[in-house]
Design a protein around this motif. Structure first.
Motif, mmCIF file in Angstrom:
data_model
loop_
_atom_site.group_PDB
_atom_site.id
_atom_site.type_symbol
_atom_site.label_atom_id
_atom_site.label_comp_id
_atom_site.label_asym_id
_atom_site.label_seq_id
_atom_site.Cartn_x
_atom_site.Cartn_y
_atom_site.Cartn_z
ATOM 1 N N THR A 68 0.832 -0.984 0.002
ATOM 2 C CA THR A 68 -0.012 -0.005 0.024
ATOM 3 C C THR A 68 0.804 1.090 0.044
ATOM 4 O O THR A 68 0.664 2.257 -0.701
ATOM 5 N N VAL A 69 1.799 1.387 0.959
ATOM 6 C CA VAL A 69 2.605 2.463 0.864
ATOM 7 C C VAL A 69 3.429 2.782 -0.241
ATOM 8 O O VAL A 69 3.547 3.909 -0.699
ATOM 9 N N ILE A 70 4.242 1.323 -1.078
ATOM 10 C CA ILE A 70 4.928 1.903 -1.996
ATOM 11 C C ILE A 70 3.951 2.307 -3.267
ATOM 12 O O ILE A 70 4.514 3.162 -4.158
ATOM 13 N N ARG A 71 3.058 1.627 -3.498
ATOM 14 C CA ARG A 71 1.984 2.011 -4.577
ATOM 15 C C ARG A 71 1.429 3.541 -4.288
ATOM 16 O O ARG A 71 1.535 4.397 -5.284
ATOM 17 N N GLY A 72 1.276 3.862 -3.226
ATOM 18 C CA GLY A 72 0.825 5.419 -2.737
ATOM 19 C C GLY A 72 2.157 6.218 -3.107
ATOM 20 O O GLY A 72 1.801 7.221 -3.528
ATOM 21 N N LEU A 73 3.649 5.929 -2.869
ATOM 22 C CA LEU A 73 4.550 6.954 -3.229
ATOM 23 C C LEU A 73 4.539 6.845 -4.863
ATOM 24 O O LEU A 73 4.921 8.028 -5.310
#
Length: 511
Positions: free
Chosen positions: A332-337
């Motif tokens: 979730t975090v990497i796709r958000g970045l």
């Protein structure tokens, strides 16, 4: 010009000792904090007539805040009997309710000094625990604190100049002229919250939701000294008043929402994130759905605003804390970045790459596989960043050979190549080399063939060698495909030109 000279004339006061938030180094518009001293709301449910009766019995006139000229110099606490100290405490609090004009340093000097001395004594009295403060005096003290700190904040520099293009990090902070007194008021509030004699069941009647909300509004102050005190006080309030915790988190959420989607300007974003870093560190497992929503709806979108450079260190710490708490959030975090990845801002892109490395250090193989394709497509673009090439060519034209040695020109490509210095990331790449190498092979080869900077060229050769040692057969296959694609490149270019010519001819006929 005169305003700038006045601002620079205010000397900074050394910061008081702040609490350790326990993490790595390092609602809210400006107008929402405009609280008139006559409109301050304090819960008076517990107020009694004890102090009034004591004052009448002692025949001591109360101090009127509307008549600062009538301020009298009261005795010190140690000079009066213990039985009279509550009355003296009340009278000193009343003196400290008087407001002064601190823009004129020569006006009412005696009265200002009396107020300052009274604040100093109140701080010492609360800190020393010399005597338990009555409930009514606690209420009057919180009311006095509210009168002093809840005020209309001055307009920001860009509001004065009506210029929206001024970078926030370049603005000169507007230092509060009344800080010598204001600092003591904040110190008194801090000591009151920290005091072991402060009963939370009593104090929560005065430090209520309205008080906390107005305290949060003050985080938009441009004075960094004030924001440091607010950070420490709010963190202690969160720790001591458990009943306020959900409200504080929700209020900070609302500040971030307005900052992200409306103003993109808030002076205290970094300080609020520092508080949240400590709060996130204390979250119990498994994480509540409320906390995960906060990550997705507030923290990740905080990468979007232009001033992210000013608070990125604190934001990155909060993000990594979430991934360390629940490794399943890595995807979730990497796709958000990737969603908020900067396109033309080289400085932000370097920060994103740095944060990405910290997140990948705590990422497990399963989560890495879910996001590795879009992730390494972006990394490949970073290796051949168009923004970097445009900047570097311009610098070379201006400054010649000297620009070849500037670290900024190669910042994005160099920072992307540094990912291969991390053993954990290299391990993840090695396990998934069949997918990753074909994605970035073209970018690596392009750097080796065409890059003008020797440092980038050398780093790329090292990464290429690592892939060759991981899987020679896979590397040879990628090399073959690259050669075939390069051989077909002239033919593909010719076909593209012919298509454009046909489109141009068709457009001419249509006209």
């Amino acid at each position: 010009m005169l305003n700038k000279i006045i601002k620079r004339g205010h000397k900074k006061v050394p910061k008081s000792e702040l609490s350790d938030f326990g993490h790595a180094p390092p609602s809210g518009g400006r107008n929402s904090g405009n609280v008139s001293t006559s409109d301050v709301v304090v819960n008076h449910a517990s107020r009694g007539n004890m102090v009034t009766n004591l004052i009448q019995s002692q025949k001591t006139p109360s101090v009127m805040t509307s008549a600062p000229g009538n301020i009298e110099n009261l005795p010190m606490f140690r000079d009066v009997p213990i039985s009279e100290r509550q009355v003296l405490f009340f009278r000193k609090v009343q003196i400290c309710c008087v407001q002064f004009d601190f823009n004129d340093t020569m006006k009412m000097v005696r009265e200002k000094e009396i107020k300052r001395q009274s604040l100093v004594e109140l701080v010492d009295y609360v800190q020393s625990g010399a005597g338990k403060i009555s409930e009514s005096n606690q209420e009057e003290m919180v009311k006095m604190i509210s009168v002093n700190i809840f005020r209309c904040l001055p307009p920001a520099s860009h509001e004065n100049t009506r210029s929206e293009n001024v970078e926030q990090e370049e603005d000169e902070p507007c230092l509060e002229p009344s800080w010598p007194h204001l600092q003591l008021v904040y110190e008194l509030l801090l000591r009151y919250v920290l005091s072991s004699d402060t009963d939370t069941k009593v104090a929560k009647r005065f430090i209520d939701h309205s008080f906390v909300l107005k305290l949060l509004d003050l985080f938009d102050s441009e004075d960094p000294r004030e924001r440091e005190y607010l950070k420490t006080i709010l963190h202690r309030v969160y720790g001591k008043f458990m009943v306020h915790r959900p409200f504080i988190r929700k209020a900070i959420n609302n500040i971030f929402y307005r900052f992200i989607y409306e103003t993109e300007r808030h002076s205290g974003t970094g300080e609020l994130l520092e508080i949240l870093g400590s709060i996130i560190n204390g979250f119990a497992l498994p994480l509540k759905e409320e906390h995960k929503l906060f990550l997705v709806r507030a923290l990740i979108p905080l990468h979007k605003p232009k001033p992210v450079v000013m608070y990125h260190q604190q934001l990155s710490y909060c993000i990594v804390q979430f991934v360390e708490k629940d490794y399943k959030l890595a995807d979730t975090v990497i796709r958000g970045l990737l969603k908020y990845w900067p396109v033309t801002n080289c400085q932000k892109e370097v920060l994103f790459l740095q944060e990405l490395e910290e997140v990948l250090e705590t990422t497990q193989a399963a989560e890495f596989q879910r996001c590795m394709v879009p992730l390494f497509r972006q990394i490949a673009r970073c290796l051949n960043s168009p923004h970097f090439q445009a900047v570097s060519e311009f610098i070379i034209l201006l400054y010649g050979i000297w620009a070849l040695e500037t670290p900024f020109a190669c910042a994005v490509a160099e920072r992307a190549l540094f990912l291969w210095n991390n053993e954990h990331i290299v391990g993840l790449i090695s396990q998934n080399r069949n997918v990753i190498l074909p994605i970035i092979f073209y970018a690596l080869q392009k750097n080796i063939d065409n890059h003008w900077n020797q440092a980038i060229h050398g780093l790329t050769v090292n990464v290429r060698k690592m892939f060759m040692e991981m899987d020679a057969d896979l590397f040879d296959e990628c090399q073959r495909q690259y050669s075939e694609k390069a051989a077909r490149a002239p033919e593909l270019e010719e076909q593209r030109e012919l298509r454009w010519q046909r489109l141009a001819a068709a457009a001419a006929q249509g006209c």
